[in-house]
Design an enzyme around this catalytic site. Structure first.
Site, PDB file in Angstrom:
ATOM      1  N   GLU A 116       0.854  -1.258  -0.041  1.00 42.77           N
ATOM      2  CA  GLU A 116       0.103  -0.135  -0.015  1.00 42.77           C
ATOM      3  C   GLU A 116       0.878   1.363  -0.052  1.00 42.77           C
ATOM      4  O   GLU A 116       1.006   2.003   0.945  1.00 42.77           O
ATOM      5  CB  GLU A 116      -0.908   0.077   1.069  1.00 42.77           C
ATOM      6  CG  GLU A 116      -0.676  -0.314   2.374  1.00 42.77           C
ATOM      7  CD  GLU A 116      -1.613  -0.325   3.504  1.00 42.77           C
ATOM      8  OE1 GLU A 116      -2.777  -0.843   3.402  1.00 42.77           O
ATOM      9  OE2 GLU A 116      -1.181  -0.105   4.822  1.00 42.77           O
ATOM     10  N   GLU A 119      -5.821  -7.256   1.529  1.00 40.97           N
ATOM     11  CA  GLU A 119      -6.567  -7.124   2.773  1.00 40.97           C
ATOM     12  C   GLU A 119      -7.813  -6.845   2.717  1.00 40.97           C
ATOM     13  O   GLU A 119      -8.075  -5.610   1.862  1.00 40.97           O
ATOM     14  CB  GLU A 119      -5.593  -5.920   3.439  1.00 40.97           C
ATOM     15  CG  GLU A 119      -3.935  -6.206   3.800  1.00 40.97           C
ATOM     16  CD  GLU A 119      -3.375  -5.255   4.475  1.00 40.97           C
ATOM     17  OE1 GLU A 119      -3.957  -4.491   5.099  1.00 40.97           O
ATOM     18  OE2 GLU A 119      -1.964  -5.296   4.620  1.00 40.97           O
TER      19      GLU A 119
END
Length: 499
Positions: free
Chosen positions: A187, A392
């Site tokens: 990320e 996720e």
């Protein structure tokens, strides 16, 4: 699985087949080859921070210098990985996503490989593969060696690109025969903001001297984001040139995504597009088209680094898949951009205010599956419908074996992924965060995302399946069809009586 719980799941299946409940789906509804898994990261799961040659990462320095909760021991995965793999088998995971600690594998950041660290990851990966679990490996999950931070400033310096590529080379060479899915950077957008705009993550840089001892929020996030993209592209090129034909794997990049919705006015709708340009386009623009979005370049101006023609060609098309991290939705209100502001930052550049749906600051995530659908639709329409893995997704709670809200959250979001696939999204996998309770990077041990409870006061770190672990396992094994909250209370009741 406990017989009482299995009996309750059978009742759920009967209710579903009778048509009494809506929003019903099963694993069989997903495309053949779709991967379901769960995950963790090195610093959050491994522990053993000073064992067998590992040296400090920036996380060790950051949390200890602030006297915060830390990952010194956490779930003790370094010592308990065999037990954890057995739990993965019992749960029925297709795949497991984890990261490698750069500080454990190459303790100084460059140079000699640590033989004990190397052997740990080889043993872990071999055990996963021998049990039919596909490893999805992240190379960088916020934790570069402190030595590199001390020597030249870590990601602020372009020397990090060369060192990261050399580290990736070791990983590809040593583990690539078994690992077919590599994510270079975790990320990248939110890591960059947390670490260099807000000062909430290591190395803790920001412009506010009441919060950070160093940093410049107007420039550093953009410099670091640029270097992360180039480091990813460099590692990806290396893999394609040296390993892909032999190993047959793929290299991807992950971003943090938010579901944006306008608050009310036309200006707010325009602000949503601007938010997407900054949050998504900052990273996905270069990966797809070779450059940053025009609106971002116009607003940020000379503070946004430029790609040379060679760099643009290197970055463009360098990601074989996109890793999506998704938890949240927010309403967006336009805020007038102040040109004369003395020291802008990423958020003032974006010119919006955001109000999270639910309560992000108290870790109370709302169940808004439309946000997942909106994210996947936007990626499909704006960035060429790349292969996507949801790396996720989950929700935090105070530790509780009876985590019914987590089941409701997961049920809704897995259903949203299925809807997106039916609308043409090339989404190929879904990973729950997290497989077990961990050290959480923003909340320590106060809240957890785990399917399995970890007793952190027990030196043995005993693992116990939560209600959600039984739910997910039954889904993965196609023992039942899953519903919303109408019958979850009944499952909870049976679960309570079994403990």
């Amino acid at each position: 699985m406990n017989k009482k719980i299995l009996s309750m799941l059978t009742i759920i299946l009967a209710l579903a087949s009778s048509g009494r409940c809506s929003n019903v789906y099963s694993r069989k509804d997903f495309p053949k080859g779709f991967s379901f898994g769960a995950g963790a990261s090195a610093y959050q799961w491994e522990g053993a921070v000073d064992e067998d040659g590992r040296k400090p990462s920036v996380w060790d320095t950051f949390v200890h210098s602030r006297n915060q909760d830390n990952g010194d021991i956490t779930s003790d995965g370094y010592h308990k990985y065999k037990e954890d793999v057995q739990l993965m088998v019992e749960t029925g995971l297709d795949a497991y996503r984890f990261s490698i600690s750069w500080s454990r594998l190459i303790p100084n950041g460059r140079g000699p490989v640590n033989p004990k660290g190397l052997q740990f990851y080889k043993n872990f990966i071999d055990l996963l593969v021998s049990n039919g679990i596909q490893p999805h490996v992240t190379l960088y999950h916020y934790d570069h060696p402190q030595d590199l931070e001390d020597e030249y400033g870590g990601w602020l310096n372009r020397r990090s690109i060369e060192d990261f590529t050399a580290y990736a080379d070791v990983c590809f060479r040593e583990f690539g025969n078994h690992v077919k899915f590599w994510t270079t950077i975790n990320e990248a957008n939110i890591y960059t903001l947390g670490s260099y705009n807000d000062g909430l993550l290591p190395p803790g840089h920001c412009s506010s001297r009441s919060r950070c001892s160093s940093g410049n929020s107007s420039t550093e996030p953009y410099i670091v984001g640029h270097n992360l993209l180039l480091a990813h592209a460099s590692a990806s090129r290396l893999y394609k040139q040296k390993y892909k034909d032999i190993q047959g794997g793929s290299v991807g990049f992950s971003v943090f995504t938010i579901g944006f919705a306008p608050t009310s006015s036309k200006n707010d709708e325009i602000a949503v597009q601007r938010a997407k340009a900054f949050y998504f386009g900052w990273m996905l623009g270069p990966l797809t088209y070779g450059d940053y979005p025009d609106e971002m370049k116009r607003i940020v101006g000379s503070r946004l680094p430029l790609f040379t023609e060679e760099e643009s060609a290197l970055v463009k098309g360098s990601s074989d898949f996109l890793g999506v991290i998704h938890y949240l939705a927010t309403s967006v209100t336009s805020v007038t951009h102040v040109e004369s502001q003395r020291e802008p930052n990423f958020y003032t550049d974006m010119g919006i205010s955001m109000k999270f749906i639910g309560n992000y600051t108290s870790f109370d995530y709302a169940i808004v599956p439309w946000a997942m659908e909106a994210v996947l639709e936007y990626i499909k329409e704006s960035y060429g419908n790349p292969p996507v893995y949801i790396l996720e997704n989950g929700t935090p709670m105070k530790q509780n074996l009876q985590d019914t809200p987590r089941i409701e959250f997961l049920h809704a979001y897995i259903g949203a992924v299925l809807k997106s696939i039916r609308k043409g999204s090339d989404t190929r996998g879904y990973f729950v965060w997290s497989f077990m309770d961990l050290y959480e990077l923003l909340s320590g041990y106060e809240y957890s995302f785990g399917l399995y409870y970890v007793n952190f006061s027990d030196p043995r770190r005993k693992r116990t399946p939560k209600l959600s672990a039984h739910w997910y396992s039954a889904f993965l094994k196609d023992n039942t069809t899953f519903l919303g909250s109408q019958v979850t209370a009944q499952l909870q009741s049976r679960f309570s009586s079994s403990y």
